[in-house]
Design a protein around this motif. Structure first.
Motif, PDB file in Angstrom:
ATOM      1  N   VAL A 159      11.286  -4.052   0.103  1.00 23.31           N
ATOM      2  CA  VAL A 159      10.322  -4.215  -1.012  1.00 23.31           C
ATOM      3  C   VAL A 159      10.842  -4.761  -2.368  1.00 23.31           C
ATOM      4  N   LEU A 160      10.676  -6.054  -2.637  1.00 22.38           N
ATOM      5  CA  LEU A 160      11.238  -6.113  -3.861  1.00 22.38           C
ATOM      6  C   LEU A 160      10.145  -5.854  -5.160  1.00 22.38           C
ATOM      7  N   ALA A 161       9.012  -5.887  -4.726  1.00 23.75           N
ATOM      8  CA  ALA A 161       7.696  -6.012  -5.754  1.00 23.75           C
ATOM      9  C   ALA A 161       6.717  -5.580  -4.902  1.00 23.75           C
ATOM     10  N   GLY A 162       5.897  -4.770  -5.714  1.00 22.66           N
ATOM     11  CA  GLY A 162       4.360  -4.364  -4.850  1.00 22.66           C
ATOM     12  C   GLY A 162       4.483  -2.898  -4.199  1.00 22.66           C
ATOM     13  N   PRO A 163       3.560  -2.774  -3.293  1.00 26.56           N
ATOM     14  CA  PRO A 163       3.405  -1.516  -2.770  1.00 26.56           C
ATOM     15  C   PRO A 163       4.602  -1.312  -1.781  1.00 26.56           C
ATOM     16  N   ALA A 164       4.995  -0.091  -1.482  1.00 32.95           N
ATOM     17  CA  ALA A 164       6.072   0.353  -0.638  1.00 32.95           C
ATOM     18  C   ALA A 164       5.452   0.096   0.914  1.00 32.95           C
ATOM     19  N   VAL A 165       6.245  -0.108   1.879  1.00 35.21           N
ATOM     20  CA  VAL A 165       6.281   0.014   3.217  1.00 35.21           C
ATOM     21  C   VAL A 165       6.203   1.425   3.758  1.00 35.21           C
ATOM     22  N   ARG A 166       5.205   1.608   4.491  1.00 33.82           N
ATOM     23  CA  ARG A 166       4.972   3.078   5.068  1.00 33.82           C
ATOM     24  C   ARG A 166       6.235   3.271   6.253  1.00 33.82           C
ATOM     25  N   ALA A 167       6.236   4.336   6.762  1.00 35.11           N
ATOM     26  CA  ALA A 167       7.399   4.562   7.578  1.00 35.11           C
ATOM     27  C   ALA A 167       7.039   3.959   9.133  1.00 35.11           C
ATOM     28  N   ASP A 168       5.479   3.595   9.259  1.00 32.52           N
ATOM     29  CA  ASP A 168       5.496   3.014  10.418  1.00 32.52           C
ATOM     30  C   ASP A 168       5.047   1.691  10.426  1.00 32.52           C
ATOM     31  N   GLY A 169       5.840   1.029   9.438  1.00 29.44           N
ATOM     32  CA  GLY A 169       5.862  -0.395   9.198  1.00 29.44           C
ATOM     33  C   GLY A 169       4.281  -0.994   8.823  1.00 29.44           C
ATOM     34  N   ARG A 170       3.746  -0.186   8.185  1.00 31.34           N
ATOM     35  CA  ARG A 170       2.168  -0.434   7.628  1.00 31.34           C
ATOM     36  C   ARG A 170       2.386  -0.585   6.134  1.00 31.34           C
ATOM     37  N   LEU A 171       2.036  -1.925   5.738  1.00 23.64           N
ATOM     38  CA  LEU A 171       1.923  -1.991   4.211  1.00 23.64           C
ATOM     39  C   LEU A 171       0.493  -2.020   3.860  1.00 23.64           C
ATOM     40  N   SER A 172       0.086  -1.022   2.684  1.00 18.21           N
ATOM     41  CA  SER A 172      -1.154  -1.082   2.348  1.00 18.21           C
ATOM     42  C   SER A 172      -1.223  -1.499   0.861  1.00 18.21           C
ATOM     43  N   LEU A 173      -2.116  -2.526   0.903  1.00 21.51           N
ATOM     44  CA  LEU A 173      -2.181  -3.575  -0.447  1.00 21.51           C
ATOM     45  C   LEU A 173      -3.212  -2.922  -1.028  1.00 21.51           C
ATOM     46  N   PRO A 174      -3.400  -2.542  -2.337  1.00 20.91           N
ATOM     47  CA  PRO A 174      -4.453  -2.139  -3.289  1.00 20.91           C
ATOM     48  C   PRO A 174      -5.148  -3.393  -3.485  1.00 20.91           C
ATOM     49  N   PRO A 175      -6.212  -3.353  -3.888  1.00 23.94           N
ATOM     50  CA  PRO A 175      -7.041  -4.362  -4.512  1.00 23.94           C
ATOM     51  C   PRO A 175      -6.259  -5.596  -5.412  1.00 23.94           C
ATOM     52  N   ARG A 176      -6.412  -6.726  -4.892  1.00 25.87           N
ATOM     53  CA  ARG A 176      -5.790  -7.764  -6.038  1.00 25.87           C
ATOM     54  C   ARG A 176      -4.290  -7.666  -6.205  1.00 25.87           C
ATOM     55  N   ALA A 177      -3.581  -6.919  -5.240  1.00 29.15           N
ATOM     56  CA  ALA A 177      -2.214  -6.594  -5.257  1.00 29.15           C
ATOM     57  C   ALA A 177      -1.459  -7.742  -4.560  1.00 29.15           C
ATOM     58  N   VAL A 178      -0.173  -7.728  -4.718  1.00 30.53           N
ATOM     59  CA  VAL A 178       1.007  -8.538  -4.110  1.00 30.53           C
ATOM     60  C   VAL A 178       2.195  -7.906  -3.863  1.00 30.53           C
ATOM     61  N   ALA A 179       2.559  -8.012  -2.644  1.00 32.47           N
ATOM     62  CA  ALA A 179       3.802  -7.339  -2.145  1.00 32.47           C
ATOM     63  C   ALA A 179       4.678  -8.500  -1.732  1.00 32.47           C
ATOM     64  N   VAL A 180       6.182  -7.975  -2.530  1.00 29.28           N
ATOM     65  CA  VAL A 180       7.252  -9.220  -2.086  1.00 29.28           C
ATOM     66  C   VAL A 180       8.383  -8.344  -1.024  1.00 29.28           C
ATOM     67  N   LEU A 181       8.775  -8.964   0.047  1.00 25.81           N
ATOM     68  CA  LEU A 181       9.507  -8.333   0.970  1.00 25.81           C
ATOM     69  C   LEU A 181      10.659  -9.345   1.081  1.00 25.81           C
ATOM     70  N   ARG A 182      11.820  -8.860   1.008  1.00 29.35           N
ATOM     71  CA  ARG A 182      13.047  -9.598   1.312  1.00 29.35           C
ATOM     72  C   ARG A 182      13.713  -9.147   2.734  1.00 29.35           C
ATOM     73  N   GLY A 183      13.866 -10.025   3.811  1.00 30.01           N
ATOM     74  CA  GLY A 183      14.624  -9.748   4.728  1.00 30.01           C
ATOM     75  C   GLY A 183      15.704 -11.107   5.165  1.00 30.01           C
ATOM     76  N   PRO A 184      16.336 -10.689   6.104  1.00 27.45           N
ATOM     77  CA  PRO A 184      17.401 -11.842   6.347  1.00 27.45           C
ATOM     78  C   PRO A 184      16.560 -13.056   6.823  1.00 27.45           C
ATOM     79  N   ASN A 185      17.565 -14.293   6.623  1.00 21.07           N
ATOM     80  CA  ASN A 185      16.956 -15.751   6.780  1.00 21.07           C
ATOM     81  C   ASN A 185      17.590 -16.063   8.041  1.00 21.07           C
ATOM     82  N   ARG A 186      16.677 -15.669   9.206  1.00 24.60           N
ATOM     83  CA  ARG A 186      17.108 -15.926  10.681  1.00 24.60           C
ATOM     84  C   ARG A 186      16.936 -17.267  10.877  1.00 24.60           C
TER      85      ARG A 186
END
Length: 694
Positions: free
Chosen positions: A667-694
């Protein structure tokens, strides 16, 4: 897949002076509105907010050149030095957007003229003719002075030509415009016989025997010649583009290593400038965008339009980084009701532009004006000052953009679906004396895009001309009214080689001269679609038609219906009219052609109807949403990539929390990812995640 061929973008802000990546952040800065003692506070607050670039001197001509023969650059020198000392770069405007009073008093012949012959007087802004040689001489003199003086200033990172070219003066009907229009027409047609043919001047005894007889489409006794109207729109866009070129060429001559841009206005109903044609004229694309609030019953239309416009801007930039030159921190001042933004919308609006490729996020303006026509337009520092929720949100966004610095320079990942957008069709489809005056090209294109958002399906909005279609599994071409033979061949080849095309009512009707393709509609696309329409069936304001769409259910159409005859044996009828004049006739068809398919939608279904129908249209292309079902419609996914990483933006389009399961990445910005791989986005929020470019 390549979108529009061009040389590489000379974006000025992907890296800082130390070579590290960064995103640009700032605003239009108008220090001339404030006393000198405020400037020091401005720079201090800019540093607190994380501002690293400002656009300067946009409306400063009268301050820089108080009279025809006097110049005052001392104040601008001080501001440039002060900003540089604060580590803030300058996108320096050429200040030619609004001529000063001394110029219009001495040369009223530079003032625009309306179609009815009225003069557009000073007192606002952009009161100049794009074709005025007098204005051009004075403007280029100013540009040369600025470029010579600031060529080596260390604060200068980019040049900003004029401002929002054509926002208020795109159509000028003056004698200067008439002379320039004739020159443009001579270049286009070469011979008067060719023009007479293109304009169909045999109609209404309009045949020209001399070029000097030709005028702009001024106020006339009845409907002006439609091809004359179309060519005047093309000419007017070109006239502004030529002014851009004139200023740009001086800047490139005197400052060859400093990139040059101008701010487009890819938003809402701004249609006078063909930005697909302009994009090659700048070193990097810049855009202004403001959210236009519609009626409450239109739901998320303002969010849909923001995404649509940012998406199209990214296509104009060839998916490379572009510059969001202006948007608003909160309310604007020019709508009937100017609503403030809700908590979180300042960041969400900004980051959605970043998702679609913006590597700089700027606002109009830095400090909210105390007087003047835009004093009620929001700013980074509002009337309430730094002790305000708006400024605290501004500071927080600066921190977010700093955290997102690793994605600077990355490109937006192409989608599998494209929505074609065509300025010629926009202009021509909305002419007078048509089957209906209620057709809105932009609204129809936006409806298809919005329906895809509802389904959680990523799509690119791309220019109809110059875009390579082969990389898209499905191409949607709403109201593609103007289809020259070359475009018809491209679309046919796309389908026959495995692509899937969807088009709509009033498509394929005319060629590039606005001449109807004869033999039945939809003209240039008739053989590809395997249908023939003898007569249009526009609907009155209050009329609707029922549509039986099989698995999609019972839908409702309005605005338009077509009397469709199937002419090829391999055409599948996906939906039929249930009510109306054409009850039991086909409403939606699809034909297998080569390795692909071509579908036709003959009525306006609106966002809800299109969202219901689209799964059937997407199926042959194998396109589905990348999102879990619980997040579709509530979350917009956008992806950017660089050589090593994939950056996933998840944008909560709603005013309620949304869970997105199955999310992986840092997670680069926004809410954190939960342990179960579930992301909870608050109202009007943006999350940005970085992963490998496969």
């Amino acid at each position: 897949m390549t979108v529009l061929s061009s040389s590489s973008s000379r974006f000025p802000y992907a890296k800082g002076s130390d070579g590290t990546r960064r995103l640009g952040y700032g605003a239009d800065y108008n220090p001339e509105q404030w006393p000198r003692e405020v400037w020091e506070e401005d720079v201090r607050l800019m540093r607190e907010a994380g501002v690293n670039i400002v656009s300067l001197a946009i409306f400063s001509w009268a301050r820089l050149q108080p009279t025809a023969e006097t110049w005052e650059f001392g104040w601008l020198d001080d501001v440039m030095d002060l900003l540089h000392a604060g580590g803030i770069g300058v996108d320096l405007a050429t200040a030619t957007a609004s001529p000063p009073p001394w110029l219009t008093a001495a040369h009223p012949e530079i003032l625009p003229v309306t179609a009815s012959g009225a003069t557009v007087w000073p007192g606002a802004r952009q009161h100049w003719r794009p074709t005025s040689p007098v204005f051009r001489d004075h403007a280029l003199r100013l540009v040369r002075k600025l470029a010579s003086r600031y060529a080596d200033h260390p604060a200068l990172v980019a040049w900003h030509v004029n401002n929002e070219l054509g926002c208020h003066n795109v159509y000028d009907y003056s004698d200067d415009a008439a002379r320039a229009f004739r020159v443009w027409l001579r270049r286009r047609y070469e011979h008067l016989d060719a023009l007479n043919h293109a304009w169909a001047t045999a109609f209404w005894s309009q045949r020209y025997s001399d070029w000097e007889q030709i005028l702009p489409p001024r106020l006339a006794a009845s409907h002006p010649n439609p091809t004359q109207q179309l060519d005047f729109k093309r000419f007017s866009s070109d006239a502004l583009k030529n002014h851009l070129r004139a200023e740009r060429d001086i800047l490139r001559e005197l400052t060859p290593h400093t990139p040059v841009t101008t701010n487009f206005m890819v938003m809402g109903g701004t249609k006078g400038m063909d930005y697909a044609d302009w994009a090659d004229e700048v070193d990097f694309v810049a855009n202004d965008h403001y959210v236009v609030h519609g009626p409450r019953d239109e739901g998320a239309r303002d969010r849909d339009e923001l995404s649509f416009s940012a998406n199209l801007t990214g296509a104009l930039a060839r998916r490379r980084p572009w510059f969001l030159m202006e948007h608003s921190t909160s309310a604007v001042n020019w709508q009937p009701v100017n609503l403030p933004k809700k908590f979180g919308e300042l960041a969400r609006d900004s980051l959605l532009h970043v998702a679609h490729g913006a590597d700089a996020v700027c606002f109009f303006q830095w400090r909210q004006s105390a007087a003047g026509a835009e004093k009620y337009h929001s700013a980074m520092v509002p009337h309430a000052g730094a002790d305000s929720d708006v400024f605290r949100s501004v500071v927080e966004l600066g921190r977010t953009l700093e955290a997102l610095a690793p994605l600077a320079g990355s490109e937006r990942e192409p989608a599998r679906v494209a929505v074609l957008f065509d300025w010629d069709s926009w202009w021509a489809a909305e002419h007078d004396s048509h089957p209906t005056a209620r057709l809105d090209y932009h609204t129809e294109a936006l409806a298809w895009y919005a329906a895809l958002l509802r389904l959680g399906v990523r799509a690119d909005v791309v220019p109809a001309h110059g875009t390579e279609l082969d990389g898209y599994d499905l191409v949607i071409a709403p109201v593609l009214h103007m289809v020259p033979q070359t475009l018809a061949k491209r679309l046919t080849r796309y389908v026959e080689t495995g692509g899937h095309l969807v088009t709509t009512y009033f498509s394929g009707i005319v060629d590039e001269h606005d001449h109807v393709w004869l033999g039945g509609h939809p003209g240039a696309l008739r053989e590809l679609l395997g249908i023939r329409i003898e007569e249009f069936g526009p609907l009155a304001d209050e009329d609707t038609v029922g549509v039986d769409a099989g698995p999609a259910g019972e839908l409702t159409g309005d605005l338009w219906s077509d009397r469709v005859d199937v002419t090829a044996p391999d055409v599948e009828v996906l939906a039929r009219y249930r009510t109306g004049t054409y009850a039991a006739r086909p409403a939606v068809t699809r034909r297998a052609a080569g390795r692909g398919t071509a579908a036709y939608v003959s009525t306006r279904l609106g966002v809800d109807g299109l969202a219901a129908l689209l799964p059937e249209l997407l199926a042959p292309a194998g396109v589905t949403s990348e999102l879990p079902e619980c997040a579709r419609g509530a979350v917009e996914p956008v992806v950017r990539r660089d050589a090593d990483h994939r950056y996933l933006f998840l944008v909560n389009r709603t005013d309620t929390p949304v869970d997105v399961p199955g999310v992986e990445g840092e997670v680069l910005a926004g809410p954190a990812v939960r342990a179960d791989g579930r992301l909870s986005l608050p109202p009007r929020a943006v999350a940005v995640l970085r992963g490998p470019n496969r």
